[in-house]
Design a protein around this motif. Structure first.
Motif, PDB file in Angstrom:
ATOM      1  N   THR A  94       6.566  20.187  -9.752  1.00 42.88           N
ATOM      2  CA  THR A  94       7.913  20.493  -8.900  1.00 42.88           C
ATOM      3  C   THR A  94       8.512  19.512  -8.258  1.00 42.88           C
ATOM      4  O   THR A  94       7.339  19.150  -6.843  1.00 42.88           O
ATOM      5  CB  THR A  94       8.028  21.201  -7.801  1.00 42.88           C
ATOM      6  N   GLY A  95      10.054  18.911  -8.346  1.00 43.31           N
ATOM      7  CA  GLY A  95       9.850  17.413  -7.788  1.00 43.31           C
ATOM      8  C   GLY A  95      10.343  16.774  -8.665  1.00 43.31           C
ATOM      9  O   GLY A  95      10.545  15.023  -7.940  1.00 43.31           O
ATOM     10  N   THR A  96       9.138  17.011  -9.695  1.00 43.15           N
ATOM     11  CA  THR A  96       9.629  15.175 -10.783  1.00 43.15           C
ATOM     12  C   THR A  96       9.936  15.640 -11.959  1.00 43.15           C
ATOM     13  O   THR A  96      10.505  15.014 -12.772  1.00 43.15           O
ATOM     14  CB  THR A  96       8.193  14.826 -11.176  1.00 43.15           C
ATOM     15  N   HIS A  97      11.057  17.170 -12.311  1.00 51.07           N
ATOM     16  CA  HIS A  97      11.480  17.466 -12.988  1.00 51.07           C
ATOM     17  C   HIS A  97      13.191  16.435 -13.294  1.00 51.07           C
ATOM     18  O   HIS A  97      13.060  16.377 -14.871  1.00 51.07           O
ATOM     19  CB  HIS A  97      12.160  18.564 -13.469  1.00 51.07           C
ATOM     20  N   GLY A 141       1.085  -1.300   0.101  1.00 51.23           N
ATOM     21  CA  GLY A 141       0.064  -0.167  -0.368  1.00 51.23           C
ATOM     22  C   GLY A 141       1.009   1.430   0.262  1.00 51.23           C
ATOM     23  O   GLY A 141       2.416   1.418   0.040  1.00 51.23           O
ATOM     24  N   ASP A 142       0.437   2.190  -0.444  1.00 56.08           N
ATOM     25  CA  ASP A 142       0.844   3.507  -0.189  1.00 56.08           C
ATOM     26  C   ASP A 142       0.833   3.814   1.020  1.00 56.08           C
ATOM     27  O   ASP A 142       1.854   5.770   1.324  1.00 56.08           O
ATOM     28  CB  ASP A 142       0.361   4.714  -1.398  1.00 56.08           C
ATOM     29  N   HIS A 158       1.054  -1.663  -5.522  1.00 55.29           N
ATOM     30  CA  HIS A 158       0.404  -0.582  -4.282  1.00 55.29           C
ATOM     31  C   HIS A 158       0.820   0.309  -4.053  1.00 55.29           C
ATOM     32  O   HIS A 158      -0.180   1.394  -3.213  1.00 55.29           O
ATOM     33  CB  HIS A 158       0.310  -1.628  -3.080  1.00 55.29           C
ATOM     34  N   ASP A 159       1.914   0.653  -3.877  1.00 52.44           N
ATOM     35  CA  ASP A 159       2.809   2.157  -3.600  1.00 52.44           C
ATOM     36  C   ASP A 159       3.591   3.266  -5.190  1.00 52.44           C
ATOM     37  O   ASP A 159       4.516   3.048  -4.878  1.00 52.44           O
ATOM     38  CB  ASP A 159       3.397   1.767  -2.867  1.00 52.44           C
ATOM     39  N   PRO A 160       2.437   3.001  -6.291  1.00 55.81           N
ATOM     40  CA  PRO A 160       3.342   4.001  -6.925  1.00 55.81           C
ATOM     41  C   PRO A 160       4.090   5.389  -6.331  1.00 55.81           C
ATOM     42  O   PRO A 160       3.255   6.282  -5.754  1.00 55.81           O
ATOM     43  CB  PRO A 160       2.118   4.624  -8.140  1.00 55.81           C
ATOM     44  N   LEU A 200       7.793  12.374  -1.631  1.00 56.48           N
ATOM     45  CA  LEU A 200       8.218  11.078  -2.611  1.00 56.48           C
ATOM     46  C   LEU A 200       6.721  10.450  -3.157  1.00 56.48           C
ATOM     47  O   LEU A 200       7.056  10.025  -3.937  1.00 56.48           O
ATOM     48  CB  LEU A 200       7.816   9.938  -1.576  1.00 56.48           C
ATOM     49  N   HIS A 201       5.457  10.852  -2.801  1.00 57.49           N
ATOM     50  CA  HIS A 201       4.256  10.982  -3.285  1.00 57.49           C
ATOM     51  C   HIS A 201       3.631  11.450  -4.132  1.00 57.49           C
ATOM     52  O   HIS A 201       3.040  11.618  -5.391  1.00 57.49           O
ATOM     53  CB  HIS A 201       3.232   9.792  -2.235  1.00 57.49           C
ATOM     54  N   ALA A 202       3.798  12.934  -3.577  1.00 56.48           N
ATOM     55  CA  ALA A 202       3.357  14.060  -4.174  1.00 56.48           C
ATOM     56  C   ALA A 202       4.235  16.013  -4.042  1.00 56.48           C
ATOM     57  O   ALA A 202       3.758  16.539  -2.967  1.00 56.48           O
ATOM     58  CB  ALA A 202       1.825  14.436  -3.467  1.00 56.48           C
TER      59      ALA A 202
END
Length: 587
Positions: free
Chosen positions: A359-362, A105-106, A318-320, A140-142
């Motif tokens: 921001t954070g994924t670039h 799970g996430d 389960h935890d993208p 980590l997720h958003a």
């Protein structure tokens, strides 16, 4: 734990909490004067199990504790009514970590439950822990402004309640998010300060997390040698203090930095070690992803596809997290490009770009943009690529304009993507490629430098002249490609040098009139005619009609051409012909 009920009460009454559970409040009372309770023992044991990599056991312990709290059994609480909201919230944050690490799970539902439990309660270390855990989850997720604000609030709350260990945890998260937001120097300073303070206080778990995050952040901004150094130091620290879980993460981030530096043998060794010994599935997913990236750059897309499938299985559904899904998208896109599957390249890029890159994924977005732009440039002139081409180029360009470039590595990626887009539009510029080469020459990215040196040389030769400059670029690129084992790149360089009659091993002699480019590949005049029509998208029957030969003879010629070019299909043969500019009139 199993012997708790059998132990004499006099023996249990002399025990005290040993304070390995961070913010957990021992029995809700003064641990100096109140004996250890069974729930306190469960808290200590769950943390110990997690830190030494026994996550299944840790999760079982946490579930036991939550059942005791819910049932209000004797010994489960010091408060009235058999309920202790703070301790329950603490166990829910532990459960969040564990379900994430186990890929079940996430972890957000567990955090939300903890938040509800502490809502309205007086300030406490547990409340600060819940806020810090939520901020770490967001990183980590958003990643983005909301997560940054959550981390700032967690730091402030931890300071209010005097919980320095939790404050360090929140500050580490905050530092990473500051780097993602473009505040590079201050963010790194915060992270290094946390590492130093955690070591001074003997907070080994927090120091282990600091080593993990620093190696990752340094790698993301192009400071890979520094990432390797801090990763090696962190690996030694984790082994010294029995932090087997942190050691896996540090090793994975160290290997990623080695990959970028062209230390592929060392990367493979680290990845195989993780696959054999990692205590959870996600480090194994990262290891498989690294092996896939090496395989595709070494010209083995089939092996890369197998490693990619392994990575997907290890990460689970389960935890993208962007740091995983976008790296896997990069590998998938690179495999499709290597196999000439342009439609799949477009589909993969569109899927990744559909929701934008916050921001954070670039850091993960730029390589995707470069790969997609390169695939379009390679396919320019192919009839099969025309449908959907304008839309694909528009999406790539729009995505690139929305990404930021606060560090030299990302600026180099932006220049590379721009040069490829110009090439895709038939407006290739040697000067633009010189600029790209200069940007990567200032970085520790040998594969990327070899790639753009090859492209610069190609642009120079296409414009006529500059043979000496092109030869020097090709020799440097070829040396690097051979050293890395990047077979596809090495072959492209060799074919370009052969076509231009440039020597890769020593300075070239004065050039004689060059034969036809396709002749250099060992093709007969008739095979050159057939390849020209294959590159134009003709079928065997159409080729036969145009050249006044039988369809069977046309098929034989096509088979011979594929064998001489070392490709597996007509699409690859056509792409190669366009890439090497064998038939300018057909482009």
């Amino acid at each position: 734990m199993e012997l708790w009920e059998e132990a004499p009460a006099t023996a249990r009454s002399g025990l005290r909490p040993i304070d390995y559970a961070g913010a957990y409040p021992p029995c809700g009372c003064d641990p100096a004067t109140t004996s250890l309770r069974f729930l306190d023992l469960l808290a200590e044991a769950s943390v110990a199990a997690r830190l030494c990599g026994e996550r299944e056991r840790a999760l079982t312990i946490v579930k036991t504790a939550l059942r005791l709290l819910k049932a209000g059994e004797p010994g489960a609480s010091c408060g009235p009514g058999g309920t202790d909201f703070q301790r329950a919230a603490w166990f829910w944050t532990e459960r969040s970590r564990l379900v994430q690490n186990l890929g079940r799970g996430d972890g957000w539902q567990e955090i939300a439950t903890a938040q509800e439990l502490v809502r309205g309660l007086p300030p406490s270390a547990v409340h600060a822990q819940v806020l810090a855990t939520a901020a770490g989850w967001g990183m980590l997720h958003a990643p983005g402004p909301d997560s940054l604000a959550d981390a700032e609030r967690a730091v402030e709350y931890a300071r209010v309640v005097g919980a320095e260990e939790i404050e360090l945890d929140a500050r580490l998260t905050l530092g990473g998010l500051m780097v993602d937001a473009g505040d590079i120097d201050d963010g790194l300073a915060e992270m290094y300060a946390v590492l130093e303070r955690a070591r001074d206080l003997g907070q080994v778990a927090e120091a282990g997390r600091a080593y993990t995050n620093l190696a990752s952040v340094l790698q993301s901004i192009g400071r890979s040698r520094e990432a390797v150094a801090i990763g090696a130091e962190g690996l030694e620290f984790c082994h010294q203090h029995g932090l087997v879980d942190n050691a896996d993460w540090v090793l994975g981030n160290l290997a990623a930095a080695q990959f970028s530096l062209g230390l592929w043998e060392e990367t493979e060794q680290a990845a195989r070690r993780l696959l054999a010994t990692a205590h959870s599935s996600k480090p194994r997913g990262a290891a498989s992803g690294l092996l896939a990236r090496i395989a595709v750059r070494r010209g083995r897309p089939d092996a890369a596809a197998r490693r990619l499938a392994d990575a997907v299985e290890h990460y689970g559904p389960h935890d993208p997290m962007p740091q995983n899904s976008l790296l896997l998208a990069e590998v998938s896109l690179a495999i499709a490009a290597a196999e000439g599957r342009l439609a799949d390249v477009r589909e993969e890029f569109a899927r990744a770009a559909r929701d934008g890159f916050p921001t954070g994924t670039h850091r993960y977005a730029w390589p995707l943009v470069v790969l997609a732009a390169t695939a379009e440039a390679e396919a320019r002139g192919l009839p099969a690529a025309e449908e959907g081409r304008a839309e694909a180029l528009l999406l790539i360009g729009t995505t690139a304009r929305r990404l930021v470039t606060p560090v030299a590595l990302w600026r180099a990626h932006a220049l590379h993507a721009g040069a490829e887009l110009l090439r895709a539009e038939g407006r290739e510029s040697a000067d633009r490629w010189r600029e790209v080469t200069a940007a990567f020459a200032a970085l520790d990215r040998p594969y990327e430098l070899a790639l753009v040196r090859h492209r610069t040389a190609d642009a120079l030769l296409a414009g006529g002249g500059h043979r000496d400059e092109a030869a020097e670029l090709l020799r440097g690129a070829h040396t690097t490609a051979r050293a890395l084992g990047a077979r596809r790149l090495a072959e492209d360089i060799e074919l370009l040098a052969q076509r231009a009659r440039l020597r890769l091993s020593e300075p070239e002699p004065p050039a004689d009139p060059a034969p036809a480019p396709a002749e250099n590949l060992g093709l007969t005049p008739r095979e050159q005619d057939v390849l020209r029509l294959v590159a134009a998208g003709r079928t065997n029957r159409q080729i036969a009609e145009e050249l006044f030969i039988s369809p069977k003879t046309a098929s034989v010629h096509v088979s011979n051409i594929l064998a001489k070019l070392g490709v597996t299909g007509r699409g690859e043969a056509a792409a190669l012909a366009h890439r090497l500019r064998l038939f300018p009139a057909s482009a």
